[in-house]
Design an enzyme around this catalytic site. Sequence first.
Site, PDB file in Angstrom:
ATOM      1  N   GLY A  11       0.568   4.113   1.345  1.00  0.00           N
ATOM      2  CA  GLY A  11      -0.049   4.842   2.510  1.00  0.00           C
ATOM      3  C   GLY A  11      -0.146   6.075   2.253  1.00  0.00           C
ATOM      4  O   GLY A  11       0.534   6.696   1.491  1.00  0.00           O
ATOM      5  N   ARG A  72      -3.299  -0.292  -1.959  1.00  0.00           N
ATOM      6  CA  ARG A  72      -1.901  -1.123  -2.163  1.00  0.00           C
ATOM      7  C   ARG A  72      -2.364  -2.417  -2.807  1.00  0.00           C
ATOM      8  O   ARG A  72      -3.057  -3.273  -2.506  1.00  0.00           O
ATOM      9  CB  ARG A  72      -1.454  -1.706  -0.738  1.00  0.00           C
ATOM     10  CG  ARG A  72      -0.733  -0.411  -0.074  1.00  0.00           C
ATOM     11  CD  ARG A  72      -0.046  -1.125   1.127  1.00  0.00           C
ATOM     12  NE  ARG A  72       0.836  -0.067   1.808  1.00  0.00           N
ATOM     13  CZ  ARG A  72       0.321   0.721   2.936  1.00  0.00           C
ATOM     14  NH1 ARG A  72      -0.816   0.524   3.607  1.00  0.00           N
ATOM     15  NH2 ARG A  72       1.127   1.516   3.493  1.00  0.00           N
ATOM     16  N   ASP A 103       8.076   3.717  -1.486  1.00  0.00           N
ATOM     17  CA  ASP A 103       8.916   2.644  -2.285  1.00  0.00           C
ATOM     18  C   ASP A 103       8.205   1.723  -3.101  1.00  0.00           C
ATOM     19  O   ASP A 103       8.338   1.260  -4.114  1.00  0.00           O
ATOM     20  CB  ASP A 103       9.965   2.061  -1.529  1.00  0.00           C
ATOM     21  CG  ASP A 103       9.425   1.691  -0.111  1.00  0.00           C
ATOM     22  OD1 ASP A 103       8.124   1.567  -0.107  1.00  0.00           O
ATOM     23  OD2 ASP A 103      10.314   1.176   0.470  1.00  0.00           O
ATOM     24  N   THR A 126       5.615   9.797   1.428  1.00  0.00           N
ATOM     25  CA  THR A 126       5.412   8.820   2.652  1.00  0.00           C
ATOM     26  C   THR A 126       5.610   9.547   3.956  1.00  0.00           C
ATOM     27  O   THR A 126       6.611  10.239   3.918  1.00  0.00           O
ATOM     28  CB  THR A 126       6.038   7.636   2.316  1.00  0.00           C
ATOM     29  OG1 THR A 126       6.268   6.712   3.690  1.00  0.00           O
ATOM     30  CG2 THR A 126       7.587   7.711   1.925  1.00  0.00           C
ATOM     31  N   ASP A 128       6.987   8.235   6.235  1.00  0.00           N
ATOM     32  CA  ASP A 128       8.089   7.549   6.864  1.00  0.00           C
ATOM     33  C   ASP A 128       9.438   8.122   6.351  1.00  0.00           C
ATOM     34  O   ASP A 128      10.707   7.794   7.044  1.00  0.00           O
ATOM     35  CB  ASP A 128       8.057   5.863   6.578  1.00  0.00           C
ATOM     36  CG  ASP A 128       7.087   5.107   7.052  1.00  0.00           C
ATOM     37  OD1 ASP A 128       6.559   5.762   8.151  1.00  0.00           O
ATOM     38  OD2 ASP A 128       6.745   4.153   6.552  1.00  0.00           O
ATOM     39  N   ASP A 130      11.429   7.463   4.075  1.00  0.00           N
ATOM     40  CA  ASP A 130      12.306   6.161   3.745  1.00  0.00           C
ATOM     41  C   ASP A 130      12.496   5.900   2.214  1.00  0.00           C
ATOM     42  O   ASP A 130      12.828   4.888   1.855  1.00  0.00           O
ATOM     43  CB  ASP A 130      11.901   4.960   4.358  1.00  0.00           C
ATOM     44  CG  ASP A 130      10.533   4.637   3.809  1.00  0.00           C
ATOM     45  OD1 ASP A 130       9.620   5.264   3.497  1.00  0.00           O
ATOM     46  OD2 ASP A 130      10.207   3.352   4.264  1.00  0.00           O
ATOM     47  N   ARG A 172       8.200   1.251   9.850  1.00  0.00           N
ATOM     48  CA  ARG A 172       8.353  -0.113   9.726  1.00  0.00           C
ATOM     49  C   ARG A 172       9.730  -0.481   9.552  1.00  0.00           C
ATOM     50  O   ARG A 172      10.479  -1.474  10.292  1.00  0.00           O
ATOM     51  CB  ARG A 172       7.723  -0.833   8.624  1.00  0.00           C
ATOM     52  CG  ARG A 172       6.464  -1.484   8.954  1.00  0.00           C
ATOM     53  CD  ARG A 172       5.792  -1.998   7.886  1.00  0.00           C
ATOM     54  NE  ARG A 172       5.634  -0.857   6.740  1.00  0.00           N
ATOM     55  CZ  ARG A 172       4.724  -0.975   5.876  1.00  0.00           C
ATOM     56  NH1 ARG A 172       3.984  -1.891   5.684  1.00  0.00           N
ATOM     57  NH2 ARG A 172       4.530   0.270   5.007  1.00  0.00           N
TER      58      ARG A 172
END
Length: 324
Positions: A11, A72, A103, A126, A128, A130, A172
């Site tokens: 992303g 992706r 990741d 990212t 996120d 994360d 997510r």
Amino acid sequence: MKNIAVLTSGGDAPGMNACIRAVVKMCLHYGITPYGITDGYQGMITGMFHKMTYRSVDNIIYRGGTVLGTARSEEFRTAEGRSKAAAQLEKHGIDGLVVIGGDGSFTGATLLSKETGIPVIGIPATIDNDIAGTDHTIGYDTALNTVVDAVDKIRDTASSHHRIFFVEVMGRDAGFIALNAAMASGAEAALIPEEVTDIPELVQQIKDQNRGKRSSIIIVAEGDDGGGALQIMEKVRPFLATYELRHSILGHIQRGGVPSAFDRILATRMGAMAVELLREGEHDLMIGANGDQLVTHSIRFGIQQTPVLDRSKLDLLKDLRTKA
Ligand code: F6P
């Protein structure tokens, strides 16, 4: 080190361009030829390598998205796809690779490095946030500010119409955006994947909150166990018959936009450091931010460890709730 390639993968995230720019400029500073790979690992497989110059990165520091494009790649997940990619790296004489992504991109980087021996440095990018081993990923700060701006606007209409709004944000598997956006926008609750959502408790909270005030904002991470904003709204609806409920899904506006100063600075420092590390003979490292210091970990650490959400913020959000 003669030729370093850089790619963005997964992303997109605001600040990726500032990072590409820093990698390219640092390579040129040291007399290394920088190559950009279009569309991430997919472009590596199909040989979309191009030499980059100072001109290639003119006026990109303030632009969202990624000028290199991203993807992706399913093919790269296969050994056959990676061997095609390896052949392209060899064909172009690449002796170091900088992977800017999340990741999934890091997983690809470790596999490639294991199978080909190419030195790889991973830069976490990212929205996120994360990835373990870094306080911030590139793009997260900008996305958080985009969400807060959107929630402020929703609050205007929520309070005018005395409505309860369920606002869905990205995430997510991680609740960083939801929790911190809730804190910064004064929302009543953040529903996040890291915590089991208790519907009766949420209903009670909304009722308590609305004794004096008749509008509320609840932030819902898309990966919450109770569902997205629409699902949560439908679950509480039977118990809140006298309230007007609405939901809003912020979606991909969170991924775009002009990167914040914070993200540009982080991206620039990380991009420059990646080139320094490759020059020093390092490989299989990810760069992280620990406060204002840049640090390194093995890429594997970034993938395997769970990023730590500051639970005291969740407690604080609960302490700040309006009580009956
Ligand atoms: O970039 C990470 C992320 O924003 C997730 O939070 C979200 O679920 C996902 O990407 C959506 O990505 P896409 O629409 O590109 O598949």
